[in-house]
Design a protein around this motif. Structure first.
Motif, PDB file in Angstrom:
ATOM      1  N   ASP A   1       0.855  -1.185   0.000  1.00  0.00           N
ATOM      2  CA  ASP A   1       0.000   0.000   0.000  1.00  0.00           C
ATOM      3  C   ASP A   1       0.889   1.233   0.000  1.00  0.00           C
ATOM      4  OD1 ASP A   1      -2.213  -1.640   0.171  1.00  0.00           O
ATOM      5  OD2 ASP A   1      -2.490  -1.349   2.322  1.00  0.00           O
ATOM      6  N   ALA A   2       0.449   2.282  -0.658  1.00  0.00           N
ATOM      7  CA  ALA A   2       1.215   3.525  -0.667  1.00  0.00           C
ATOM      8  C   ALA A   2       1.296   4.072   0.755  1.00  0.00           C
ATOM      9  CB  ALA A   2       0.560   4.539  -1.601  1.00  0.00           C
ATOM     10  N   SER A   3       2.484   4.504   1.141  1.00  0.00           N
ATOM     11  CA  SER A   3       2.671   5.052   2.488  1.00  0.00           C
ATOM     12  C   SER A   3       2.094   6.463   2.555  1.00  0.00           C
ATOM     13  CB  SER A   3       4.162   5.084   2.834  1.00  0.00           C
ATOM     14  OG  SER A   3       4.830   6.051   2.048  1.00  0.00           O
ATOM     15  N   THR A   4       1.963   6.953   3.767  1.00  0.00           N
ATOM     16  CA  THR A   4       1.464   8.317   3.962  1.00  0.00           C
ATOM     17  C   THR A   4       2.375   9.320   3.263  1.00  0.00           C
ATOM     18  OG1 THR A   4       0.538   7.674   6.101  1.00  0.00           O
ATOM     19  CG2 THR A   4       0.819  10.029   5.705  1.00  0.00           C
ATOM     20  N   THR A   5       3.672   9.123   3.342  1.00  0.00           N
ATOM     21  CA  THR A   5       4.625  10.012   2.678  1.00  0.00           C
ATOM     22  C   THR A   5       4.444   9.969   1.166  1.00  0.00           C
ATOM     23  OG1 THR A   5       6.203   9.636   4.471  1.00  0.00           O
ATOM     24  CG2 THR A   5       7.078  10.560   2.421  1.00  0.00           C
ATOM     25  N   GLN A   6       4.282   8.780   0.613  1.00  0.00           N
ATOM     26  CA  GLN A   6       4.076   8.667  -0.827  1.00  0.00           C
ATOM     27  C   GLN A   6       2.772   9.349  -1.258  1.00  0.00           C
ATOM     28  OE1 GLN A   6       4.589   4.322  -0.912  1.00  0.00           O
ATOM     29  NE2 GLN A   6       6.092   4.659  -2.539  1.00  0.00           N
ATOM     30  N   ILE A   7       1.734   9.178  -0.482  1.00  0.00           N
ATOM     31  CA  ILE A   7       0.460   9.823  -0.804  1.00  0.00           C
ATOM     32  C   ILE A   7       0.618  11.340  -0.730  1.00  0.00           C
ATOM     33  CG2 ILE A   7      -1.919  10.161  -0.026  1.00  0.00           C
ATOM     34  CD1 ILE A   7      -1.861   7.197   0.867  1.00  0.00           C
ATOM     35  N   TRP A   8       1.353  11.824   0.258  1.00  0.00           N
ATOM     36  CA  TRP A   8       1.589  13.265   0.392  1.00  0.00           C
ATOM     37  C   TRP A   8       2.365  13.780  -0.821  1.00  0.00           C
ATOM     38  CZ3 TRP A   8      -0.421  17.279   2.285  1.00  0.00           C
ATOM     39  CH2 TRP A   8       0.298  18.442   2.516  1.00  0.00           C
ATOM     40  N   TYR A   9       3.418  13.053  -1.243  1.00  0.00           N
ATOM     41  CA  TYR A   9       4.183  13.445  -2.430  1.00  0.00           C
ATOM     42  C   TYR A   9       3.298  13.449  -3.678  1.00  0.00           C
ATOM     43  CZ  TYR A   9       8.683  13.106   0.006  1.00  0.00           C
ATOM     44  OH  TYR A   9       9.741  13.293   0.854  1.00  0.00           O
ATOM     45  N   ARG A  10       2.464  12.414  -3.825  1.00  0.00           N
ATOM     46  CA  ARG A  10       1.544  12.349  -4.975  1.00  0.00           C
ATOM     47  C   ARG A  10       0.655  13.587  -4.998  1.00  0.00           C
ATOM     48  NH1 ARG A  10       0.208   8.055  -7.890  1.00  0.00           N
ATOM     49  NH2 ARG A  10      -1.995   8.602  -7.977  1.00  0.00           N
TER      50      ARG A  10
END
Length: 165
Positions: free
Chosen positions: A103-112
């Protein structure tokens, strides 16, 4: 460095699915902005607080700034609370995942979410991957195709193992 899984790349969403995601989310953002505008007009009439007047009459710079904030929050909240999905992704049966299959991490979702503010990012998905995918090390996958391929892989790996009843 994340391990780049081939099964993720094989099951990426099509350009048509990505475009549909964009249009559906764009319509949702228009509706959200309309609701916020109506609410701010109502609140200004009730309270005479200048902020609520300013929201609808702040000028072009304010419109861009508030639009960026609203869209960033929209994408982050949807993908964070819906496991990598926005309204558009739910409709098209797609999902954002990490390139390593997790699953996409919180950091990855924030970057997206932040990378969507890059000018012309909306058109970058027409290439190999969107900029917000590449920079956050995520991919948008077709869920049904991905789950079917993963099940086949697990069944092949299970050949020769003893079943316990």
């Amino acid at each position: 460095m994340r391990k780049h899984l081939k099964i993720i790349e094989m099951n990426r969403a099509t350009g048509g699915q990505r475009f549909a995601n964009y249009l559906i989310d764009l319509l949702a953002l228009f509706a959200l902005n309309f609701v916020i505008s109506l609410a701010s007009m109502f609140l200004y009439e009730m309270t005479s607080a200048y902020f609520f007047y300013f929201y609808n009459n702040g000028g072009m710079v304010w419109e861009f700034l508030s639009g960026y904030v609203i869209s960033t929050v929209y994408y982050f909240m949807w993908e964070y609370f819906s496991n990598g999905r926005t309204l558009g992704k739910i409709v098209t049966g797609t999902r954002a995942v990490s390139i390593d299959g997790e699953d996409a991490s919180t950091t990855q979702i924030w970057y997206r979410s932040l990378c969507r503010l890059i000018p012309f990012n909306a058109f970058s998905f027409l290439g190999e991957n969107g900029w917000h995918d590449t920079l956050s090390q995520t991919r948008v996958i077709d869920i049904k195709k991905y789950l079917a391929d993963r099940q086949i892989k697990e069944e092949i790996e299970a050949i020769g193992t003893k079943e316990i009843a």
